[in-house]
Design a protein around this motif. Structure first.
Motif, mmCIF file in Angstrom:
data_model
loop_
_atom_site.group_PDB
_atom_site.id
_atom_site.type_symbol
_atom_site.label_atom_id
_atom_site.label_comp_id
_atom_site.label_asym_id
_atom_site.label_seq_id
_atom_site.Cartn_x
_atom_site.Cartn_y
_atom_site.Cartn_z
ATOM 1 N N GLY A 62 16.987 -69.154 87.314
ATOM 2 C CA GLY A 62 17.720 -68.100 87.976
ATOM 3 C C GLY A 62 18.822 -68.710 88.820
ATOM 4 O O GLY A 62 19.322 -69.804 88.518
ATOM 5 N N TYR A 63 19.209 -68.005 89.870
ATOM 6 C CA TYR A 63 20.244 -68.501 90.765
ATOM 7 C C TYR A 63 19.587 -69.385 91.819
ATOM 8 O O TYR A 63 18.962 -68.886 92.752
ATOM 9 C CB TYR A 63 20.987 -67.331 91.413
ATOM 10 N N GLN A 64 19.663 -70.689 91.626
ATOM 11 C CA GLN A 64 19.057 -71.678 92.519
ATOM 12 C C GLN A 64 17.544 -71.481 92.654
ATOM 13 O O GLN A 64 16.952 -71.706 93.708
ATOM 14 C CB GLN A 64 19.723 -71.638 93.905
ATOM 15 N N VAL A 65 16.910 -71.083 91.569
ATOM 16 C CA VAL A 65 15.464 -70.858 91.577
ATOM 17 C C VAL A 65 14.955 -70.885 90.139
ATOM 18 O O VAL A 65 15.707 -70.588 89.203
ATOM 19 C CB VAL A 65 15.141 -69.497 92.247
ATOM 20 N N ILE A 66 13.701 -71.280 89.970
ATOM 21 C CA ILE A 66 13.033 -71.139 88.686
ATOM 22 C C ILE A 66 12.213 -69.855 88.746
ATOM 23 O O ILE A 66 11.309 -69.710 89.582
ATOM 24 C CB ILE A 66 12.109 -72.336 88.374
ATOM 25 N N SER A 67 12.533 -68.916 87.888
ATOM 26 C CA SER A 67 11.871 -67.620 87.877
ATOM 27 C C SER A 67 10.731 -67.652 86.863
ATOM 28 O O SER A 67 10.943 -67.812 85.666
ATOM 29 C CB SER A 67 12.880 -66.528 87.509
ATOM 30 N N VAL A 68 9.513 -67.509 87.365
ATOM 31 C CA VAL A 68 8.315 -67.641 86.537
ATOM 32 C C VAL A 68 7.856 -66.275 86.051
ATOM 33 O O VAL A 68 7.821 -65.313 86.804
ATOM 34 C CB VAL A 68 7.180 -68.317 87.333
ATOM 35 N N GLY A 69 7.484 -66.203 84.781
ATOM 36 C CA GLY A 69 6.893 -65.008 84.221
ATOM 37 C C GLY A 69 7.510 -64.638 82.882
ATOM 38 O O GLY A 69 8.655 -64.982 82.615
ATOM 39 N N PRO A 70 6.713 -63.978 82.047
ATOM 40 C CA PRO A 70 5.339 -63.570 82.325
ATOM 41 C C PRO A 70 4.337 -64.733 82.262
ATOM 42 O O PRO A 70 4.594 -65.753 81.649
ATOM 43 C CB PRO A 70 5.054 -62.550 81.217
ATOM 44 N N TRP A 71 3.208 -64.493 82.916
ATOM 45 C CA TRP A 71 2.075 -65.415 82.925
ATOM 46 C C TRP A 71 0.854 -64.568 82.597
ATOM 47 O O TRP A 71 0.493 -63.671 83.347
ATOM 48 C CB TRP A 71 1.976 -66.074 84.292
ATOM 49 N N ILE A 72 0.278 -64.841 81.432
ATOM 50 C CA ILE A 72 -0.807 -64.031 80.896
ATOM 51 C C ILE A 72 -2.003 -64.931 80.606
ATOM 52 O O ILE A 72 -1.839 -66.049 80.100
ATOM 53 C CB ILE A 72 -0.371 -63.334 79.582
ATOM 54 N N ALA A 73 -3.209 -64.459 80.919
ATOM 55 C CA ALA A 73 -4.424 -65.184 80.571
ATOM 56 C C ALA A 73 -5.557 -64.195 80.342
ATOM 57 O O ALA A 73 -5.661 -63.176 81.048
ATOM 58 C CB ALA A 73 -4.804 -66.182 81.664
ATOM 59 N N LEU A 74 -6.386 -64.479 79.364
ATOM 60 C CA LEU A 74 -7.561 -63.642 79.124
ATOM 61 C C LEU A 74 -8.421 -63.584 80.379
ATOM 62 O O LEU A 74 -8.512 -64.559 81.130
ATOM 63 C CB LEU A 74 -8.373 -64.209 77.964
ATOM 64 N N ASP A 75 -9.078 -62.447 80.586
ATOM 65 C CA ASP A 75 -9.905 -62.302 81.782
ATOM 66 C C ASP A 75 -11.087 -63.266 81.783
ATOM 67 O O ASP A 75 -11.659 -63.555 82.841
ATOM 68 C CB ASP A 75 -10.390 -60.860 81.932
ATOM 69 N N SER A 76 -11.449 -63.787 80.615
ATOM 70 C CA SER A 76 -12.549 -64.743 80.523
ATOM 71 C C SER A 76 -12.105 -66.175 80.835
ATOM 72 O O SER A 76 -12.953 -67.078 80.916
ATOM 73 C CB SER A 76 -13.161 -64.711 79.119
ATOM 74 N N THR A 77 -10.799 -66.391 81.026
ATOM 75 C CA THR A 77 -10.289 -67.731 81.300
ATOM 76 C C THR A 77 -10.763 -68.188 82.673
ATOM 77 O O THR A 77 -10.527 -67.521 83.686
ATOM 78 C CB THR A 77 -8.748 -67.739 81.251
#
Length: 281
Positions: A194-209
């Protein structure tokens, strides 16, 4: 004042508006992606041939997301924002979106409530730097992984947003990670500059993780000299607790996730550890 469709020549104006608002995740690629996905859902308000506002509607079948609603400061209070909002809602409804979802800045909540939106939960924003930690269970995402990633995301998010997943992966494959459990992909994380930033997402994980945080920590180790910005929904308390426990990640602000019509639940919130963006879900 009239409302017309956005074109690629409007990207500079749109980007100037988002930077004026302090929205650091948006880049020119953000608006290129919107236009390439569905130019018909991208709108500009103009007066005397000058752009004065914008709004974007992203349809995902029977529900849609609304974002990037901005009116330039000198034209606020004149009903332009409401006109853009209503115009975009009508567009999404015409495309078959029975439910419209958005992330509302606190000052804009009354506007959205006046047209029928209701609060679902807070949408937190965290920002900071993190040393991270590499795990042998996390590896770099490959193009061959995208089908599995798309399927995981469709269940968690509640719709097919594979266009955006592929775009983010192609732009920044170095930030794309998958978590492997018993030989199968059980989660993934994407990020972009992004603008002077690393924009994270999406971040997905199974509920069993058992340890979904390994994805974030592995990514953080890649970008430890950069600010990281991430959006986390309150309706995944595990994700919120995880981010609050992360060293140097500050709870910067929050928006309200809001909904108009239809169901107030899409997908599997317990599997969504970070949103893709506040403008498209």
């Amino acid at each position: 004042m009239r409302i017309r469709h956005m074109t690629f020549s409007d990207i500079e104006f749109a980007l100037a508006c988002t930077h004026e608002e302090g929205w650091r995740s948006e880049t020119s690629e953000t608006f290129k992606n919107f236009l390439q996905y569905d130019a018909e859902g991208c709108f500009i308000a103009e007066e005397d041939h000058q752009a004065i506002g914008l709004c974007v509607g992203t349809h995902y079948g029977n529900w849609g997301f609304l974002g990037e609603l901005i009116v330039i400061k000198e034209k606020r209070g004149l009903g332009i924002g409401r006109s853009l909002l209503n115009h975009t809602i009508v567009y999404l409804k015409d495309r078959g979106s029975e439910t419209v979802v958005l992330d509302a800045d606190l000052l804009a909540v009354p506007l959205y409530e006046n047209v029928g939106f209701q609060k679902i939960c807070r949408s937190f924003r965290f920002i900071g730097r993190n040393e991270g930690n590499r795990s042998p269970h996390v590896r770099v995402m490959q193009a061959d992984d995208l089908d599995q990633v798309k399927n995981l995301d469709k269940i968690a998010f509640g719709a097919d947003r594979s266009f955006f997943l592929k775009r983010i992966f192609n732009l920044h494959p170095e930030y794309a990670k998958v978590l492997v459990s018993d030989g199968e992909i059980s989660g993934f994380i994407l990020a972009q500059k992004g603008y002077q930033v690393i924009s994270v997402g999406p971040w997905i994980a199974l509920d069993s993780t058992e340890h979904p945080e390994m994805l974030f920590e592995n990514l953080a180790a890649e970008v430890k000299d950069s600010d990281i910005r991430i959006g986390v929904l309150e309706n995944n308390p595990r994700a919120v607790s995880m981010m609050k426990a992360m060293p140097f990640m500050m709870n910067q602000e929050y928006c309200w996730r809001m909904v108009l019509g239809g169901s107030d639940s899409t997908g599997r919130p317990d599997q969504v550890f970070a949103i893709g963006s506040g403008a498209k879900g």
